[in-house]
Write a protein that holds these residues in place. Structure first.
Motif, PDB file in Angstrom:
ATOM      1  N   SER A  96     -31.199  34.792 -10.367  1.00 24.98           N
ATOM      2  CA  SER A  96     -30.775  34.798  -8.961  1.00 24.98           C
ATOM      3  C   SER A  96     -30.770  36.213  -8.374  1.00 24.98           C
ATOM      4  O   SER A  96     -30.852  36.389  -7.163  1.00 24.98           O
ATOM      5  CB  SER A  96     -29.406  34.143  -8.823  1.00 24.98           C
ATOM      6  OG  SER A  96     -28.492  34.715  -9.736  1.00 24.98           O
ATOM      7  N   SER A  97     -30.670  37.224  -9.220  1.00 26.22           N
ATOM      8  CA  SER A  97     -30.747  38.615  -8.745  1.00 26.22           C
ATOM      9  C   SER A  97     -32.206  39.047  -8.600  1.00 26.22           C
ATOM     10  O   SER A  97     -32.592  39.672  -7.610  1.00 26.22           O
ATOM     11  CB  SER A  97     -30.038  39.557  -9.723  1.00 26.22           C
ATOM     12  OG  SER A  97     -28.647  39.432  -9.622  1.00 26.22           O
ATOM     13  N   LEU A  98     -33.027  38.702  -9.616  1.00 27.33           N
ATOM     14  CA  LEU A  98     -34.443  39.082  -9.596  1.00 27.33           C
ATOM     15  C   LEU A  98     -35.152  38.508  -8.360  1.00 27.33           C
ATOM     16  O   LEU A  98     -36.000  39.178  -7.756  1.00 27.33           O
ATOM     17  CB  LEU A  98     -35.144  38.547 -10.855  1.00 27.33           C
ATOM     18  CG  LEU A  98     -34.782  39.225 -12.178  1.00 27.33           C
ATOM     19  CD1 LEU A  98     -35.164  38.337 -13.362  1.00 27.33           C
ATOM     20  CD2 LEU A  98     -35.482  40.583 -12.295  1.00 27.33           C
ATOM     21  N   ILE A  99     -34.786  37.289  -7.997  1.00 26.12           N
ATOM     22  CA  ILE A  99     -35.441  36.607  -6.871  1.00 26.12           C
ATOM     23  C   ILE A  99     -35.316  37.411  -5.575  1.00 26.12           C
ATOM     24  O   ILE A  99     -36.255  37.471  -4.777  1.00 26.12           O
ATOM     25  CB  ILE A  99     -34.837  35.187  -6.691  1.00 26.12           C
ATOM     26  CG1 ILE A  99     -35.510  34.237  -7.689  1.00 26.12           C
ATOM     27  CG2 ILE A  99     -35.003  34.668  -5.278  1.00 26.12           C
ATOM     28  CD1 ILE A  99     -34.901  32.845  -7.720  1.00 26.12           C
ATOM     29  N   VAL A 100     -34.193  38.059  -5.402  1.00 30.03           N
ATOM     30  CA  VAL A 100     -33.970  38.803  -4.155  1.00 30.03           C
ATOM     31  C   VAL A 100     -34.970  39.959  -4.039  1.00 30.03           C
ATOM     32  O   VAL A 100     -35.637  40.131  -3.017  1.00 30.03           O
ATOM     33  CB  VAL A 100     -32.517  39.328  -4.063  1.00 30.03           C
ATOM     34  CG1 VAL A 100     -32.300  40.071  -2.751  1.00 30.03           C
ATOM     35  CG2 VAL A 100     -31.520  38.183  -4.216  1.00 30.03           C
ATOM     36  N   GLY A 101     -35.103  40.739  -5.116  1.00 27.88           N
ATOM     37  CA  GLY A 101     -36.017  41.880  -5.088  1.00 27.88           C
ATOM     38  C   GLY A 101     -37.467  41.433  -4.997  1.00 27.88           C
ATOM     39  O   GLY A 101     -38.271  42.006  -4.248  1.00 27.88           O
ATOM     40  N   LEU A 102     -37.811  40.398  -5.786  1.00 26.62           N
ATOM     41  CA  LEU A 102     -39.197  39.932  -5.806  1.00 26.62           C
ATOM     42  C   LEU A 102     -39.596  39.393  -4.431  1.00 26.62           C
ATOM     43  O   LEU A 102     -40.697  39.685  -3.937  1.00 26.62           O
ATOM     44  CB  LEU A 102     -39.383  38.860  -6.899  1.00 26.62           C
ATOM     45  CG  LEU A 102     -40.808  38.358  -7.125  1.00 26.62           C
ATOM     46  CD1 LEU A 102     -41.747  39.503  -7.511  1.00 26.62           C
ATOM     47  CD2 LEU A 102     -40.861  37.285  -8.211  1.00 26.62           C
ATOM     48  N   SER A 103     -38.711  38.650  -3.786  1.00 27.16           N
ATOM     49  CA  SER A 103     -39.036  38.107  -2.462  1.00 27.16           C
ATOM     50  C   SER A 103     -39.170  39.238  -1.438  1.00 27.16           C
ATOM     51  O   SER A 103     -40.086  39.230  -0.615  1.00 27.16           O
ATOM     52  CB  SER A 103     -37.946  37.135  -1.995  1.00 27.16           C
ATOM     53  OG  SER A 103     -37.782  36.136  -2.949  1.00 27.16           O
ATOM     54  N   ALA A 104     -38.252  40.195  -1.491  1.00 26.31           N
ATOM     55  CA  ALA A 104     -38.319  41.328  -0.561  1.00 26.31           C
ATOM     56  C   ALA A 104     -39.641  42.076  -0.751  1.00 26.31           C
ATOM     57  O   ALA A 104     -40.326  42.430   0.222  1.00 26.31           O
ATOM     58  CB  ALA A 104     -37.132  42.270  -0.787  1.00 26.31           C
ATOM     59  N   ALA A 105     -40.021  42.303  -2.012  1.00 25.57           N
ATOM     60  CA  ALA A 105     -41.236  43.071  -2.305  1.00 25.57           C
ATOM     61  C   ALA A 105     -42.488  42.312  -1.867  1.00 25.57           C
ATOM     62  O   ALA A 105     -43.425  42.912  -1.322  1.00 25.57           O
ATOM     63  CB  ALA A 105     -41.303  43.392  -3.798  1.00 25.57           C
ATOM     64  N   LEU A 348     -46.504  35.904  -9.005  1.00 24.35           N
ATOM     65  CA  LEU A 348     -45.429  36.038 -10.000  1.00 24.35           C
ATOM     66  C   LEU A 348     -44.166  35.305  -9.588  1.00 24.35           C
ATOM     67  O   LEU A 348     -43.755  35.347  -8.427  1.00 24.35           O
ATOM     68  CB  LEU A 348     -45.064  37.513 -10.183  1.00 24.35           C
ATOM     69  CG  LEU A 348     -45.863  38.347 -11.162  1.00 24.35           C
ATOM     70  CD1 LEU A 348     -45.391  39.799 -11.106  1.00 24.35           C
ATOM     71  CD2 LEU A 348     -45.737  37.808 -12.579  1.00 24.35           C
ATOM     72  N   ASP A 349     -43.564  34.667 -10.586  1.00 26.64           N
ATOM     73  CA  ASP A 349     -42.233  34.115 -10.431  1.00 26.64           C
ATOM     74  C   ASP A 349     -41.307  35.054 -11.211  1.00 26.64           C
ATOM     75  O   ASP A 349     -41.782  35.865 -12.010  1.00 26.64           O
ATOM     76  CB  ASP A 349     -42.217  32.700 -11.048  1.00 26.64           C
ATOM     77  CG  ASP A 349     -40.888  31.986 -10.844  1.00 26.64           C
ATOM     78  OD1 ASP A 349     -40.026  32.505 -10.097  1.00 26.64           O
ATOM     79  OD2 ASP A 349     -40.715  30.913 -11.448  1.00 26.64           O
ATOM     80  N   VAL A 350     -40.008  34.942 -11.029  1.00 25.06           N
ATOM     81  CA  VAL A 350     -39.110  35.756 -11.841  1.00 25.06           C
ATOM     82  C   VAL A 350     -39.177  35.271 -13.287  1.00 25.06           C
ATOM     83  O   VAL A 350     -39.445  34.097 -13.543  1.00 25.06           O
ATOM     84  CB  VAL A 350     -37.649  35.700 -11.333  1.00 25.06           C
ATOM     85  CG1 VAL A 350     -37.567  36.274  -9.947  1.00 25.06           C
ATOM     86  CG2 VAL A 350     -37.090  34.285 -11.384  1.00 25.06           C
ATOM     87  N   SER A 351     -38.958  36.190 -14.227  1.00 22.28           N
ATOM     88  CA  SER A 351     -39.072  35.866 -15.647  1.00 22.28           C
ATOM     89  C   SER A 351     -37.815  36.387 -16.354  1.00 22.28           C
ATOM     90  O   SER A 351     -37.824  37.470 -16.935  1.00 22.28           O
ATOM     91  CB  SER A 351     -40.353  36.520 -16.175  1.00 22.28           C
ATOM     92  OG  SER A 351     -40.600  36.103 -17.465  1.00 22.28           O
ATOM     93  N   PRO A 352     -36.705  35.614 -16.301  1.00 21.44           N
ATOM     94  CA  PRO A 352     -35.413  36.128 -16.776  1.00 21.44           C
ATOM     95  C   PRO A 352     -35.399  36.550 -18.238  1.00 21.44           C
ATOM     96  O   PRO A 352     -34.663  37.450 -18.613  1.00 21.44           O
ATOM     97  CB  PRO A 352     -34.450  34.949 -16.552  1.00 21.44           C
ATOM     98  CG  PRO A 352     -35.098  34.128 -15.492  1.00 21.44           C
ATOM     99  CD  PRO A 352     -36.576  34.278 -15.695  1.00 21.44           C
ATOM    100  N   ALA A 353     -36.224  35.912 -19.091  1.00 25.97           N
ATOM    101  CA  ALA A 353     -36.174  36.218 -20.526  1.00 25.97           C
ATOM    102  C   ALA A 353     -37.370  37.038 -21.000  1.00 25.97           C
ATOM    103  O   ALA A 353     -37.679  37.070 -22.189  1.00 25.97           O
ATOM    104  CB  ALA A 353     -36.085  34.914 -21.316  1.00 25.97           C
ATOM    105  N   LEU A 354     -38.036  37.722 -20.082  1.00 26.48           N
ATOM    106  CA  LEU A 354     -39.227  38.507 -20.422  1.00 26.48           C
ATOM    107  C   LEU A 354     -38.914  39.536 -21.517  1.00 26.48           C
ATOM    108  O   LEU A 354     -37.851  40.143 -21.520  1.00 26.48           O
ATOM    109  CB  LEU A 354     -39.680  39.242 -19.146  1.00 26.48           C
ATOM    110  CG  LEU A 354     -40.999  39.984 -19.165  1.00 26.48           C
ATOM    111  CD1 LEU A 354     -42.147  38.990 -19.285  1.00 26.48           C
ATOM    112  CD2 LEU A 354     -41.150  40.768 -17.858  1.00 26.48           C
ATOM    113  N   GLU A 355     -39.867  39.753 -22.437  1.00 28.38           N
ATOM    114  CA  GLU A 355     -39.712  40.789 -23.463  1.00 28.38           C
ATOM    115  C   GLU A 355     -40.695  41.906 -23.184  1.00 28.38           C
ATOM    116  O   GLU A 355     -41.677  41.700 -22.442  1.00 28.38           O
ATOM    117  CB  GLU A 355     -40.024  40.218 -24.844  1.00 28.38           C
ATOM    118  CG  GLU A 355     -39.003  39.195 -25.308  1.00 28.38           C
ATOM    119  CD  GLU A 355     -39.161  38.875 -26.778  1.00 28.38           C
ATOM    120  OE1 GLU A 355     -40.265  39.064 -27.319  1.00 28.38           O
ATOM    121  OE2 GLU A 355     -38.161  38.433 -27.369  1.00 28.38           O
ATOM    122  N   ALA A 356     -40.487  43.067 -23.799  1.00 31.73           N
ATOM    123  CA  ALA A 356     -41.460  44.150 -23.638  1.00 31.73           C
ATOM    124  C   ALA A 356     -42.786  43.672 -24.198  1.00 31.73           C
ATOM    125  O   ALA A 356     -42.840  43.091 -25.270  1.00 31.73           O
ATOM    126  CB  ALA A 356     -40.995  45.389 -24.379  1.00 31.73           C
ATOM    127  N   GLY A 357     -43.856  43.882 -23.445  1.00 30.17           N
ATOM    128  CA  GLY A 357     -45.171  43.441 -23.892  1.00 30.17           C
ATOM    129  C   GLY A 357     -45.422  41.971 -23.618  1.00 30.17           C
ATOM    130  O   GLY A 357     -46.519  41.475 -23.836  1.00 30.17           O
TER     131      GLY A 357
END
Ligand code: KG4
Ligand code: ZN
Length: 359
Positions: A96-105, A348-357
């Motif tokens: 719910s936090s990531l969505i705000v930045g991604l939508s704004a961007a 892109l959609d938000v990816s809450p559990a994304l790992e490095a790589g």
């Protein structure tokens, strides 16, 4: 290339303008800590609502800081044309936090007719060390062993060259920052706990007043997956040990709180230092890069300086303002060539559990 970066993965609304991947023209961070303080931790709905309220002001402030005269508060329309790309964190973090930045961007990129670049937050924490004026260029530093330690993550990443990331170790349960925060709560030191424990631990007469577990996971623990136990940590037992200890021997005065905090901090720091030492032992790496809020911890910095000196590798630390969540590391990594680009970024959609790589 001048990149506007946006970061809203957890409880900081941040925007920054960075040139060529490393010259930070501005970096603005609005911290929500006071909003979450009464709850002793981040409340997702409060976080996302605060991002919605603050993000446009933070972006405007970043543009004024980058292109305006000192003290400028009004954005001049032609400043937007100086932005070559918009970069944004798409994971990991709170959805719910990531969505705000991604939508704004996405909105800004569309309006400006500029490319969007999707950035992995963990990879950006690693890039934060390269924003220091005295840091080597990322492509000259490697192979790098990176340690990212924050309230949400604790992992070791193998980075042979920029853009190539493999997780080689991680926490099996609590992140290091989470372990600090939970202990501070038990010790009555407030939130966020890391800085408070760091501060009081320095007043302690000794660091070995309590023998806490060493954070070593048992080999064969199914949570390890394909990872080696010697490169992973487990902090949940530590918190439980502190709880039982305080039940049996309440810390009655400031001196005792300091001693218990110092012993607890030592257990976390030693666990992290031991894994770094282990990973560096093979001689594969030329540098250890450390990012994330916990990398501000003074005892950790001291121990990692010893570990890297002994291993004969360079210690790369982020400037204090770039250790915690910020958008300069987002814009920086995008400007250095990282991230998801092209049409894929716009989808892109938000990816809450994304790992490095990860993707
Ligand atoms: O990177 P960050 O700002 O946000 C996350 O992505 O989580 O990290 C915040 C975490 C908190 O858990 C906080 O207690 C910890 O970093 N922290 C510290 C110190 N300063 C912040 N932990 C230990 N010692 C510190 N000096
Ligand atoms: Zn972070």
């Amino acid at each position: 290339m001048t990149v506007l970066g946006i970061e809203t993965s957890c409880d900081e609304s941040a925007a920054a303008v960075v040139e060529n991947g490393r010259d930070v023209l501005s970096s603005v961070v609005f911290s929500q800590v006071p909003l979450h303080l009464p709850y002793g931790g981040v409340v997702p709905e409060i976080a996302s609502r605060s991002h919605v309220e603050k993000i446009s002001g933070v972006i405007r402030e970043a543009l004024c800081g980058a292109f305006g005269a000192p003290g400028a508060t009004e954005v001049s329309p032609d400043w937007w044309s100086r932005i070559d790309a918009v970069a944004v964190t798409y994971g990991p973090g709170l959805a719910s936090s990531l969505i705000v930045g991604l939508s704004a961007a996405k909105g800004l990129a569309l309006r400006l007719g500029r490319p969007l670049i999707g950035i992995n937050h963990i990879e950006a924490h690693i890039h934060s060390v390269f924003l220091s004026p005295d840091a080597p260029a990322p492509r000259e530093a490697g192979p790098v062993l990176a340690l990212v330690v924050s309230g949400g993550h604790s992992c070791w990443v193998d980075m042979p060259q920029p853009g190539a990331y493999t997780i080689i170790g991680q926490t099996l349960d609590d992140a290091a920052g989470e372990a600090f925060d939970k202990a501070a709560k038990l010790l009555g030191l407030g939130y966020p706990g890391g800085p408070a424990i760091d501060r009081v631990a320095r007043q302690a007469a000794r660091r070995d007043a309590v023998a806490f577990p060493k954070g070593r996971p048992k080999p064969g623990n199914p949570a390890l997956g394909a990872l080696q136990a010697e490169l992973c940590v487990s902090f949940s037992g530590l918190k439980t040990a502190l709880m039982y200890h305080l039940r049996e021997q309440p810390a009655k005065d400031e001196a005792r709180v300091a001693e218990v905090a110092a012993a607890y901090q030592e257990a976390i720091v030693e666990a992290l230092a031991e894994r770094c030492e282990r990973a560096l032992a093979g001689g594969r790496y030329r540098a250890l890069a450390v990012g994330g809020g916990v990398s501000l911890n003074r005892r950790l910095r001291e121990r990692l300086a010893q570990v890297t000196e002994r291993a004969g590798v360079r210690l790369l630390l982020a400037e204090p303002r770039f250790c915690g969540d910020n958008a300069a590391m987002i814009a920086g990594l995008a400007g250095a060539g990282g991230g998801v680009r092209g049409e894929a970024a716009m989808r892109l959609d938000v990816s809450p559990a994304l790992e490095a790589g990860g993707c």
